[in-house]
Design a protein around this motif. Structure first.
Motif, PDB file in Angstrom:
ATOM      1  N   ASN A 135       0.831  -1.211   0.000  1.00 30.68           N
ATOM      2  CA  ASN A 135       0.000   0.000   0.000  1.00 30.68           C
ATOM      3  C   ASN A 135       0.866   1.262   0.000  1.00 30.68           C
ATOM      4  OD1 ASN A 135      -2.398  -1.422  -0.041  1.00 30.68           O
ATOM      5  ND2 ASN A 135      -2.668  -1.375   2.194  1.00 30.68           N
ATOM      6  N   GLU A 136       1.959   1.224   0.741  1.00 29.10           N
ATOM      7  CA  GLU A 136       2.871   2.369   0.792  1.00 29.10           C
ATOM      8  C   GLU A 136       3.480   2.630  -0.584  1.00 29.10           C
ATOM      9  OE1 GLU A 136       7.409   2.934   2.313  1.00 29.10           O
ATOM     10  OE2 GLU A 136       6.018   1.992   3.736  1.00 29.10           O
ATOM     11  N   LYS A 137       3.960   1.575  -1.237  1.00 27.42           N
ATOM     12  CA  LYS A 137       4.567   1.732  -2.555  1.00 27.42           C
ATOM     13  C   LYS A 137       3.519   2.027  -3.626  1.00 27.42           C
ATOM     14  CE  LYS A 137       8.600   1.080  -0.834  1.00 27.42           C
ATOM     15  NZ  LYS A 137       9.558   2.208  -0.703  1.00 27.42           N
ATOM     16  N   SER A 138       2.296   1.594  -3.410  1.00 28.23           N
ATOM     17  CA  SER A 138       1.215   1.904  -4.353  1.00 28.23           C
ATOM     18  C   SER A 138       0.945   3.397  -4.408  1.00 28.23           C
ATOM     19  CB  SER A 138      -0.063   1.148  -3.957  1.00 28.23           C
ATOM     20  OG  SER A 138       0.098  -0.250  -4.139  1.00 28.23           O
ATOM     21  N   GLU A 139       1.111   4.064  -3.281  1.00 30.63           N
ATOM     22  CA  GLU A 139       0.919   5.515  -3.274  1.00 30.63           C
ATOM     23  C   GLU A 139       1.968   6.212  -4.130  1.00 30.63           C
ATOM     24  OE1 GLU A 139      -1.629   7.321  -2.078  1.00 30.63           O
ATOM     25  OE2 GLU A 139      -2.454   5.300  -1.850  1.00 30.63           O
ATOM     26  N   ILE A 140       3.176   5.666  -4.168  1.00 30.06           N
ATOM     27  CA  ILE A 140       4.214   6.224  -5.044  1.00 30.06           C
ATOM     28  C   ILE A 140       3.781   6.095  -6.499  1.00 30.06           C
ATOM     29  CG2 ILE A 140       6.594   5.957  -5.833  1.00 30.06           C
ATOM     30  CD1 ILE A 140       7.272   4.905  -3.020  1.00 30.06           C
ATOM     31  N   ILE A 141       3.270   4.932  -6.859  1.00 31.66           N
ATOM     32  CA  ILE A 141       2.843   4.709  -8.237  1.00 31.66           C
ATOM     33  C   ILE A 141       1.656   5.599  -8.585  1.00 31.66           C
ATOM     34  CG2 ILE A 141       1.824   2.994  -9.800  1.00 31.66           C
ATOM     35  CD1 ILE A 141       3.574   0.897  -8.429  1.00 31.66           C
ATOM     36  N   ARG A 142       0.754   5.777  -7.658  1.00 28.98           N
ATOM     37  CA  ARG A 142      -0.379   6.669  -7.927  1.00 28.98           C
ATOM     38  C   ARG A 142       0.114   8.100  -8.170  1.00 28.98           C
ATOM     39  NH1 ARG A 142      -2.748   3.328  -3.713  1.00 28.98           N
ATOM     40  NH2 ARG A 142      -4.284   1.937  -4.689  1.00 28.98           N
ATOM     41  N   GLY A 143       1.199   8.479  -7.486  1.00 31.82           N
ATOM     42  CA  GLY A 143       1.784   9.792  -7.729  1.00 31.82           C
ATOM     43  C   GLY A 143       2.348   9.891  -9.134  1.00 31.82           C
ATOM     44  N   LEU A 158      -0.400  -4.336 -10.672  1.00 35.78           N
ATOM     45  CA  LEU A 158       0.889  -4.208 -11.341  1.00 35.78           C
ATOM     46  C   LEU A 158       1.942  -5.020 -10.596  1.00 35.78           C
ATOM     47  CD1 LEU A 158       2.863  -2.983 -13.378  1.00 35.78           C
ATOM     48  CD2 LEU A 158       3.029  -0.960 -11.896  1.00 35.78           C
ATOM     49  N   PHE A 159       1.956  -4.921  -9.277  1.00 33.74           N
ATOM     50  CA  PHE A 159       2.904  -5.718  -8.497  1.00 33.74           C
ATOM     51  C   PHE A 159       2.653  -7.211  -8.691  1.00 33.74           C
ATOM     52  CE2 PHE A 159       3.359  -1.854  -5.650  1.00 33.74           C
ATOM     53  CZ  PHE A 159       4.676  -1.606  -6.012  1.00 33.74           C
ATOM     54  N   PHE A 160       1.388  -7.621  -8.677  1.00 32.67           N
ATOM     55  CA  PHE A 160       1.074  -9.040  -8.888  1.00 32.67           C
ATOM     56  C   PHE A 160       1.651  -9.517 -10.228  1.00 32.67           C
ATOM     57  CE2 PHE A 160      -3.100  -8.488  -6.303  1.00 32.67           C
ATOM     58  CZ  PHE A 160      -2.394  -8.564  -5.118  1.00 32.67           C
ATOM     59  N   ALA A 161       1.479  -8.696 -11.269  1.00 34.16           N
ATOM     60  CA  ALA A 161       1.945  -9.078 -12.600  1.00 34.16           C
ATOM     61  C   ALA A 161       3.466  -9.192 -12.636  1.00 34.16           C
ATOM     62  CB  ALA A 161       1.460  -8.061 -13.638  1.00 34.16           C
ATOM     63  N   ILE A 162       4.147  -8.244 -12.008  1.00 35.94           N
ATOM     64  CA  ILE A 162       5.617  -8.294 -11.983  1.00 35.94           C
ATOM     65  C   ILE A 162       6.100  -9.506 -11.198  1.00 35.94           C
ATOM     66  CG2 ILE A 162       7.694  -7.124 -11.133  1.00 35.94           C
ATOM     67  CD1 ILE A 162       6.331  -4.461 -11.821  1.00 35.94           C
ATOM     68  N   TRP A 163       5.461  -9.777 -10.064  1.00 40.65           N
ATOM     69  CA  TRP A 163       5.844 -10.954  -9.285  1.00 40.65           C
ATOM     70  C   TRP A 163       5.661 -12.224 -10.105  1.00 40.65           C
ATOM     71  CZ3 TRP A 163       2.596  -9.506  -4.344  1.00 40.65           C
ATOM     72  CH2 TRP A 163       3.152  -8.360  -3.750  1.00 40.65           C
ATOM     73  N   ALA A 164       4.528 -12.322 -10.798  1.00 40.93           N
ATOM     74  CA  ALA A 164       4.245 -13.527 -11.581  1.00 40.93           C
ATOM     75  C   ALA A 164       5.274 -13.715 -12.685  1.00 40.93           C
ATOM     76  CB  ALA A 164       2.841 -13.442 -12.173  1.00 40.93           C
ATOM     77  N   MET A 165       5.607 -12.632 -13.374  1.00 41.44           N
ATOM     78  CA  MET A 165       6.527 -12.737 -14.506  1.00 41.44           C
ATOM     79  C   MET A 165       7.960 -12.989 -14.068  1.00 41.44           C
ATOM     80  SD  MET A 165       5.179 -10.023 -17.381  1.00 41.44           S
ATOM     81  CE  MET A 165       4.960  -8.601 -16.300  1.00 41.44           C
ATOM     82  N   THR A 166       8.387 -12.419 -12.963  1.00 36.01           N
ATOM     83  CA  THR A 166       9.786 -12.573 -12.551  1.00 36.01           C
ATOM     84  C   THR A 166      10.011 -13.858 -11.750  1.00 36.01           C
ATOM     85  OG1 THR A 166       9.368 -11.179 -10.608  1.00 36.01           O
ATOM     86  CG2 THR A 166      10.249 -10.102 -12.577  1.00 36.01           C
ATOM     87  N   GLN A 167       9.146 -14.159 -10.799  1.00 32.53           N
ATOM     88  CA  GLN A 167       9.345 -15.334  -9.968  1.00 32.53           C
ATOM     89  C   GLN A 167       9.107 -16.633 -10.738  1.00 32.53           C
ATOM     90  OE1 GLN A 167       7.896 -12.775  -6.167  1.00 32.53           O
ATOM     91  NE2 GLN A 167       7.299 -14.907  -6.120  1.00 32.53           N
ATOM     92  N   HIS A 168       8.411 -16.543 -11.862  1.00 34.44           N
ATOM     93  CA  HIS A 168       8.226 -17.710 -12.723  1.00 34.44           C
ATOM     94  C   HIS A 168       9.567 -18.342 -13.082  1.00 34.44           C
ATOM     95  CE1 HIS A 168       6.388 -20.096 -16.017  1.00 34.44           C
ATOM     96  NE2 HIS A 168       7.542 -19.867 -16.639  1.00 34.44           N
TER      97      HIS A 168
END
Length: 207
Positions: A135-143, A158-168
Motif C-alpha cells: 500500500n505504501e509503494k502503491s501511493e508512489i505509483i499513484r503519484g 501491477l505488483f502481482f503481474a511483476i511478481w508472476a513474470m519474474t518469480q516464474h
C-alpha cells in the motif's frame, strides 16, 4: 538451545545453526513443509538428529527461521523503490532486482511459493506487513500516474503481474530451461528485456 538469533552462541554454534538452515532450505524448497522431515534435514546438514535438535526443537521451528529470513530478503527490492525517482527507472530497477533474485535465490522463491500455496499458515502476520508495504509503494505509483508518467492502473495488480513474470523463472526453472534449451544466465537478461517490454508497453501514458 533453540536460539535462532545467534546471541550467546559460540562461533561453532553459529556455524552449525547456519548449516542447519542452509540444509533445511534445500529440503523444504524441494519437498515442501509436509514432505520434509527432521531426519532428512539432519542428513542434509551432515549432523545427527539429536545434534540438530539441540539447535532447533521442532521442524516448525526450523521452517519458521528459514522462512523469516527468506521473506525479509524477498521484500528488500520492494522497500528500495524510491518515491523521489521516476517511474521508468524505479520500475526497471525493481524488475531487474526481482529477476536477479530469481536467478540467485531459486530455493527461497520456491519455499515462499510453497508457503503461499499452502494458504500461508506460518506467515499470516507477515502478510499483513506485506500489505502495508504494498500500500505504501502503491501511493508512489499513484503519484507517478497523477503526474502523467504512466497509464492509469491499480498498482497492486501491477505488483502481482511483476511478481508472476519474474518469480516464474525461479519457481518453474526446469520448464524455462527446457523450453528455451538454455541453462545459462543469459536467459535472465532475455527475460528482463521481455518483461520490461510487456510492462512498459502497457504502462505507456495514453493521450
Amino acid at each position: 538451545m533453540n536460539d535462532q538469533s545467534g546471541k550467546g552462541q559460540t562461533r561453532i554454534q553459529k556455524q552449525n545453526s547456519r548449516k542447519i538452515r542452509e540444509a533445511a532450505l534445500d529440503v523444504f524448497s524441494a519437498e515442501g513443509f509436509r514432505g520434509a522431515t527432521i531426519d532428512r534435514i539432519a542428513a542434509a546438514a551432515g549432523m545427527s538428529k539429536p545434534n540438530l535438535l539441540y539447535y532447533y526443537a521442532t521442524k516448525e521451528e526450523i521452517y519458521r527461521a528459514v522462512l523469516d529470513a527468506t521473506l525479509d530478503n524477498w521484500l528488500e527490492p520492494l522497500r528500495a523503490i524510491d518515491p523521489d525517482g521516476d517511474a521508468v527507472s524505479e520500475l526497471r530497477n525493481y524488475i531487474r532486482r526481482k529477476l536477479e533474485m530469481a536467478r540467485d535465490f531459486p530455493r527461497e522463491s520456491r519455499l515462499y511459493a510453497n508457503e503461499i500455496i499452502r494458504g500461508a499458515p506460518i506467515i499470516t502476520e507477515e502478510l499483513e506487513d506485506l500489505r502495508t508495504l504494498v500500500n505504501e509503494k502503491s501511493e508512489i505509483i499513484r503519484g507517478w500516474i497523477a503526474r502523467g508518467q504512466m497509464a492509469e492502473i491499480d498498482p497492486r495488480h501491477l505488483f502481482f503481474a511483476i511478481w508472476a513474470m519474474t518469480q516464474h523463472y525461479a519457481d518453474f526453472d526446469a520448464q524455462v530451461r527446457t523450453v528455451l534449451d538454455d541453462s545459462g544466465d543469459g536467459r535472465f537478461n532475455d527475460a528482463a528485456r521481455a518483461v520490461e517490454t510487456l510492462v512498459f508497453s502497457g504502462l505507456r501514458p495514453r493521450p
